[in-house]
Write a protein that holds these residues in place. Structure first.
Motif, PDB file in Angstrom:
ATOM      1  N   PHE A   1      14.219   5.993   1.952  1.00  0.00           N
ATOM      2  CA  PHE A   1      14.742   4.642   2.141  1.00  0.00           C
ATOM      3  C   PHE A   1      13.794   3.872   3.047  1.00  0.00           C
ATOM      4  O   PHE A   1      13.518   4.311   4.164  1.00  0.00           O
ATOM      5  CB  PHE A   1      16.128   4.671   2.787  1.00  0.00           C
ATOM      6  N   VAL A   2      13.308   2.741   2.566  1.00  0.00           N
ATOM      7  CA  VAL A   2      12.545   1.855   3.435  1.00  0.00           C
ATOM      8  C   VAL A   2      13.544   0.800   3.899  1.00  0.00           C
ATOM      9  O   VAL A   2      13.972  -0.060   3.127  1.00  0.00           O
ATOM     10  CB  VAL A   2      11.331   1.229   2.725  1.00  0.00           C
ATOM     11  N   VAL A   3      13.955   0.935   5.165  1.00  0.00           N
ATOM     12  CA  VAL A   3      15.014   0.096   5.731  1.00  0.00           C
ATOM     13  C   VAL A   3      14.391  -1.145   6.356  1.00  0.00           C
ATOM     14  O   VAL A   3      13.551  -1.053   7.253  1.00  0.00           O
ATOM     15  CB  VAL A   3      15.828   0.886   6.782  1.00  0.00           C
ATOM     16  N   HIS A   4      14.809  -2.305   5.840  1.00  0.00           N
ATOM     17  CA  HIS A   4      14.286  -3.588   6.310  1.00  0.00           C
ATOM     18  C   HIS A   4      15.195  -4.152   7.394  1.00  0.00           C
ATOM     19  O   HIS A   4      16.423  -4.069   7.278  1.00  0.00           O
ATOM     20  CB  HIS A   4      14.213  -4.571   5.144  1.00  0.00           C
TER      21      HIS A   4
ATOM     22  N   ARG B   1       0.839  -1.200   0.000  1.00  0.00           N
ATOM     23  CA  ARG B   1       0.000   0.000   0.000  1.00  0.00           C
ATOM     24  C   ARG B   1       0.880   1.259   0.000  1.00  0.00           C
ATOM     25  O   ARG B   1       0.621   2.216  -0.714  1.00  0.00           O
ATOM     26  CB  ARG B   1      -0.946  -0.027   1.203  1.00  0.00           C
ATOM     27  N   TYR B   2       1.945   1.223   0.785  1.00  0.00           N
ATOM     28  CA  TYR B   2       2.878   2.357   0.861  1.00  0.00           C
ATOM     29  C   TYR B   2       3.490   2.652  -0.509  1.00  0.00           C
ATOM     30  O   TYR B   2       3.501   3.793  -0.978  1.00  0.00           O
ATOM     31  CB  TYR B   2       3.980   2.039   1.880  1.00  0.00           C
ATOM     32  N   TRP B   3       4.009   1.608  -1.169  1.00  0.00           N
ATOM     33  CA  TRP B   3       4.648   1.799  -2.467  1.00  0.00           C
ATOM     34  C   TRP B   3       3.628   2.130  -3.562  1.00  0.00           C
ATOM     35  O   TRP B   3       3.929   2.889  -4.480  1.00  0.00           O
ATOM     36  CB  TRP B   3       5.498   0.584  -2.841  1.00  0.00           C
ATOM     37  N   THR B   4       2.422   1.607  -3.449  1.00  0.00           N
ATOM     38  CA  THR B   4       1.375   1.946  -4.418  1.00  0.00           C
ATOM     39  C   THR B   4       1.061   3.429  -4.354  1.00  0.00           C
ATOM     40  O   THR B   4       0.967   4.105  -5.385  1.00  0.00           O
ATOM     41  CB  THR B   4       0.099   1.116  -4.158  1.00  0.00           C
ATOM     42  N   GLU B   5       0.918   3.959  -3.137  1.00  0.00           N
ATOM     43  CA  GLU B   5       0.650   5.392  -2.976  1.00  0.00           C
ATOM     44  C   GLU B   5       1.806   6.231  -3.507  1.00  0.00           C
ATOM     45  O   GLU B   5       1.593   7.260  -4.156  1.00  0.00           O
ATOM     46  CB  GLU B   5       0.383   5.713  -1.509  1.00  0.00           C
ATOM     47  N   ALA B   6       3.032   5.793  -3.252  1.00  0.00           N
ATOM     48  CA  ALA B   6       4.202   6.545  -3.729  1.00  0.00           C
ATOM     49  C   ALA B   6       4.237   6.607  -5.253  1.00  0.00           C
ATOM     50  O   ALA B   6       4.506   7.663  -5.838  1.00  0.00           O
ATOM     51  CB  ALA B   6       5.491   5.920  -3.187  1.00  0.00           C
ATOM     52  N   ILE B   7       3.958   5.496  -5.905  1.00  0.00           N
ATOM     53  CA  ILE B   7       3.949   5.453  -7.374  1.00  0.00           C
ATOM     54  C   ILE B   7       2.803   6.307  -7.919  1.00  0.00           C
ATOM     55  O   ILE B   7       2.973   7.083  -8.855  1.00  0.00           O
ATOM     56  CB  ILE B   7       3.829   3.998  -7.882  1.00  0.00           C
TER      57      ILE B   7
ATOM     58  N   GLY C   1      25.406  15.238   2.816  1.00  0.00           N
ATOM     59  CA  GLY C   1      24.791  15.402   4.129  1.00  0.00           C
ATOM     60  C   GLY C   1      23.279  15.426   3.991  1.00  0.00           C
ATOM     61  O   GLY C   1      22.741  16.097   3.117  1.00  0.00           O
ATOM     62  N   LEU C   2      22.594  14.669   4.849  1.00  0.00           N
ATOM     63  CA  LEU C   2      21.141  14.580   4.775  1.00  0.00           C
ATOM     64  C   LEU C   2      20.516  14.978   6.101  1.00  0.00           C
ATOM     65  O   LEU C   2      21.107  14.787   7.164  1.00  0.00           O
ATOM     66  CB  LEU C   2      20.704  13.156   4.422  1.00  0.00           C
ATOM     67  N   GLU C   3      19.287  15.482   6.001  1.00  0.00           N
ATOM     68  CA  GLU C   3      18.520  15.836   7.186  1.00  0.00           C
ATOM     69  C   GLU C   3      17.195  15.075   7.142  1.00  0.00           C
ATOM     70  O   GLU C   3      16.479  15.121   6.133  1.00  0.00           O
ATOM     71  CB  GLU C   3      18.264  17.338   7.206  1.00  0.00           C
ATOM     72  N   LEU C   4      16.880  14.371   8.238  1.00  0.00           N
ATOM     73  CA  LEU C   4      15.648  13.603   8.325  1.00  0.00           C
ATOM     74  C   LEU C   4      14.440  14.540   8.324  1.00  0.00           C
ATOM     75  O   LEU C   4      14.388  15.495   9.092  1.00  0.00           O
ATOM     76  CB  LEU C   4      15.646  12.765   9.609  1.00  0.00           C
ATOM     77  N   VAL C   5      13.469  14.264   7.442  1.00  0.00           N
ATOM     78  CA  VAL C   5      12.263  15.091   7.383  1.00  0.00           C
ATOM     79  C   VAL C   5      10.992  14.295   7.675  1.00  0.00           C
ATOM     80  O   VAL C   5       9.948  14.881   7.941  1.00  0.00           O
ATOM     81  CB  VAL C   5      12.125  15.838   6.032  1.00  0.00           C
ATOM     82  N   ASP C   6      11.072  12.954   7.643  1.00  0.00           N
ATOM     83  CA  ASP C   6       9.897  12.153   7.958  1.00  0.00           C
ATOM     84  C   ASP C   6      10.335  10.735   8.291  1.00  0.00           C
ATOM     85  O   ASP C   6      11.373  10.261   7.809  1.00  0.00           O
ATOM     86  CB  ASP C   6       8.912  12.138   6.778  1.00  0.00           C
ATOM     87  N   ARG C   7       9.516  10.070   9.098  1.00  0.00           N
ATOM     88  CA  ARG C   7       9.813   8.701   9.527  1.00  0.00           C
ATOM     89  C   ARG C   7       8.487   7.983   9.709  1.00  0.00           C
ATOM     90  O   ARG C   7       7.547   8.539  10.273  1.00  0.00           O
ATOM     91  CB  ARG C   7      10.574   8.743  10.838  1.00  0.00           C
ATOM     92  N   ARG C   8       8.422   6.743   9.229  1.00  0.00           N
ATOM     93  CA  ARG C   8       7.219   5.936   9.398  1.00  0.00           C
ATOM     94  C   ARG C   8       7.631   4.508   9.686  1.00  0.00           C
ATOM     95  O   ARG C   8       8.435   3.932   8.958  1.00  0.00           O
ATOM     96  CB  ARG C   8       6.377   5.988   8.134  1.00  0.00           C
ATOM     97  N   GLU C   9       7.076   3.945  10.739  1.00  0.00           N
ATOM     98  CA  GLU C   9       7.385   2.573  11.113  1.00  0.00           C
ATOM     99  C   GLU C   9       6.284   1.641  10.610  1.00  0.00           C
ATOM    100  O   GLU C   9       5.110   1.970  10.671  1.00  0.00           O
ATOM    101  CB  GLU C   9       7.524   2.451  12.627  1.00  0.00           C
ATOM    102  N   PHE C  10       6.703   0.476  10.126  1.00  0.00           N
ATOM    103  CA  PHE C  10       5.777  -0.539   9.658  1.00  0.00           C
ATOM    104  C   PHE C  10       5.683  -1.662  10.688  1.00  0.00           C
ATOM    105  O   PHE C  10       6.628  -1.910  11.444  1.00  0.00           O
ATOM    106  CB  PHE C  10       6.263  -1.129   8.323  1.00  0.00           C
TER     107      PHE C  10
ATOM    108  N   GLY D   1       8.533  -4.169  11.071  1.00  0.00           N
ATOM    109  CA  GLY D   1       9.829  -3.757  11.592  1.00  0.00           C
ATOM    110  C   GLY D   1      10.604  -2.891  10.623  1.00  0.00           C
ATOM    111  O   GLY D   1      11.619  -2.297  10.983  1.00  0.00           O
ATOM    112  N   ALA D   2      10.141  -2.797   9.382  1.00  0.00           N
ATOM    113  CA  ALA D   2      10.763  -1.888   8.411  1.00  0.00           C
ATOM    114  C   ALA D   2      10.436  -0.450   8.818  1.00  0.00           C
ATOM    115  O   ALA D   2       9.424  -0.187   9.471  1.00  0.00           O
ATOM    116  CB  ALA D   2      10.251  -2.176   7.003  1.00  0.00           C
ATOM    117  N   VAL D   3      11.305   0.464   8.433  1.00  0.00           N
ATOM    118  CA  VAL D   3      11.117   1.877   8.743  1.00  0.00           C
ATOM    119  C   VAL D   3      11.358   2.686   7.479  1.00  0.00           C
ATOM    120  O   VAL D   3      12.403   2.544   6.835  1.00  0.00           O
ATOM    121  CB  VAL D   3      12.097   2.343   9.849  1.00  0.00           C
ATOM    122  N   ALA D   4      10.397   3.529   7.113  1.00  0.00           N
ATOM    123  CA  ALA D   4      10.563   4.436   5.978  1.00  0.00           C
ATOM    124  C   ALA D   4      11.155   5.734   6.499  1.00  0.00           C
ATOM    125  O   ALA D   4      10.596   6.369   7.395  1.00  0.00           O
ATOM    126  CB  ALA D   4       9.219   4.700   5.303  1.00  0.00           C
ATOM    127  N   LEU D   5      12.300   6.103   5.957  1.00  0.00           N
ATOM    128  CA  LEU D   5      13.002   7.315   6.350  1.00  0.00           C
ATOM    129  C   LEU D   5      13.104   8.240   5.148  1.00  0.00           C
ATOM    130  O   LEU D   5      13.580   7.833   4.092  1.00  0.00           O
ATOM    131  CB  LEU D   5      14.401   6.974   6.863  1.00  0.00           C
TER     132      LEU D   5
END
Length: 189
Positions: free
Chosen positions: A142-145, A30-36, A164-173, A176-180
Motif C-alpha cells: 500500500f502506498v499511503v498518501h 519511478r517506484y511504480w515503474t520498477e514494480a511493474i 492479520g498482516l505483518e509489516l515487512v518493509d517501509r519506504r518514505e517518499f 509524504g507518501a509511505v509505501a508499506l
C-alpha cells in the motif's frame, strides 16, 4: 511458487480511487515503474484492465501521446510490455499482451502461481478483495498518501474475514507518501 502481490495507492481514510491521492511525481512514477517491470505478470479485473489500457497502451502510431512526458514514458513502456491476465466473465478477447481468465478463479490463480517466474501483481479494487477472501494474496503493498479523500471506493471493503498482516518493509517518499509492504501474519515467518 510465485507470490501474488496486491499493490495500490490509498489515502489515509482508505480510498483507493486512482484520482484521490497525490498527483504522481518523479519518485512515485519511478517506484511504480520498477514494480511493474519486476512483475512476471499483471492480473486485473476487466474494469481496471480497460482503464489501464486506455491510459497506458502504446498507440498504433507508435508515438506516445503529447501529455506523456519523461516522467510517465518509462511507466507506460513497462506496463505496455508486461504480460497481463484479465479476470472477466464478459470480456471474450484481448490484444494488449493479455489473456482472459473466465473459468474457475481459484484454479486459474493457483496455476499462475505454480508457474516458474517472477512474482505476480494484482491491482484494482474488486478483484483483490475476492482474492484476499480466498487467501490467495501473499503480499500487500500500500502506498499511503497523506490525503483524506472523504469518499470513493475503499480498500478491501467487504472482506468476509479479518486478515492479520505483518509489516515487512517501509519506504518514505519526499511527498509524504509511505509505501508499506505486508505479508499475512501466518506467511510472514
Amino acid at each position: 511458487m510465485r507470490p501474488l502481490r496486491y499493490s495500490i495507492n490509498v489515502t489515509l481514510d482508505g480510498c483507493c480511487h486512482h484520482e484521490a491521492g497525490l498527483p504522481p511525481d518523479e519518485e512515485s512514477m519511478r517506484y511504480w515503474t520498477e514494480a511493474i517491470a519486476e512483475a512476471g505478470a499483471l492480473i486485473y479485473g476487466r474494469v481496471t484492465y480497460e482503464m489501464m489500457e486506455a491510459a497506458w497502451r502504446r498507440p498504433d502510431s507508435g508515438d506516445w501521446p503529447d501529455w506523456m512526458g519523461k516522467m510517465e514514458t518509462p511507466f507506460a513502456e513497462a506496463i505496455d510490455a508486461a504480460r497481463k491476465y484479465v479476470v472477466s466473465s464478459t470480456l471474450t478477447d484481448t490484444d494488449w499482451n493479455a489473456t482472459v481468465i473466465d473459468a474457475d478463479l481459484i484454479s486459474a490463480i493457483r496455476s499462475l502461481k505454480d508457474e516458474p517466474g517472477e512474482r505476480l501483481s494484482v491491482g484494482g479494487v474488486a478483484l483483490p478483495s475476492a482474492l484476499a477472501d480466498l487467501g490467495l494474496i501473499d503480499e500487500y503493498e500500500f502506498v499511503v498518501h497523506p490525503v483524506v479523500a472523504g469518499h470513493g471506493p475503499t480498500l478491501l471493503a467487504g472482506l468476509r474475514e479479518h486478515v492479520g498482516l505483518e509489516l515487512v518493509d517501509r519506504r518514505e517518499f519526499r511527498s509524504g507518501a509511505v509505501a508499506l509492504s505486508y505479508r499475512p501474519a501466518a506467511k510472514a515467518r
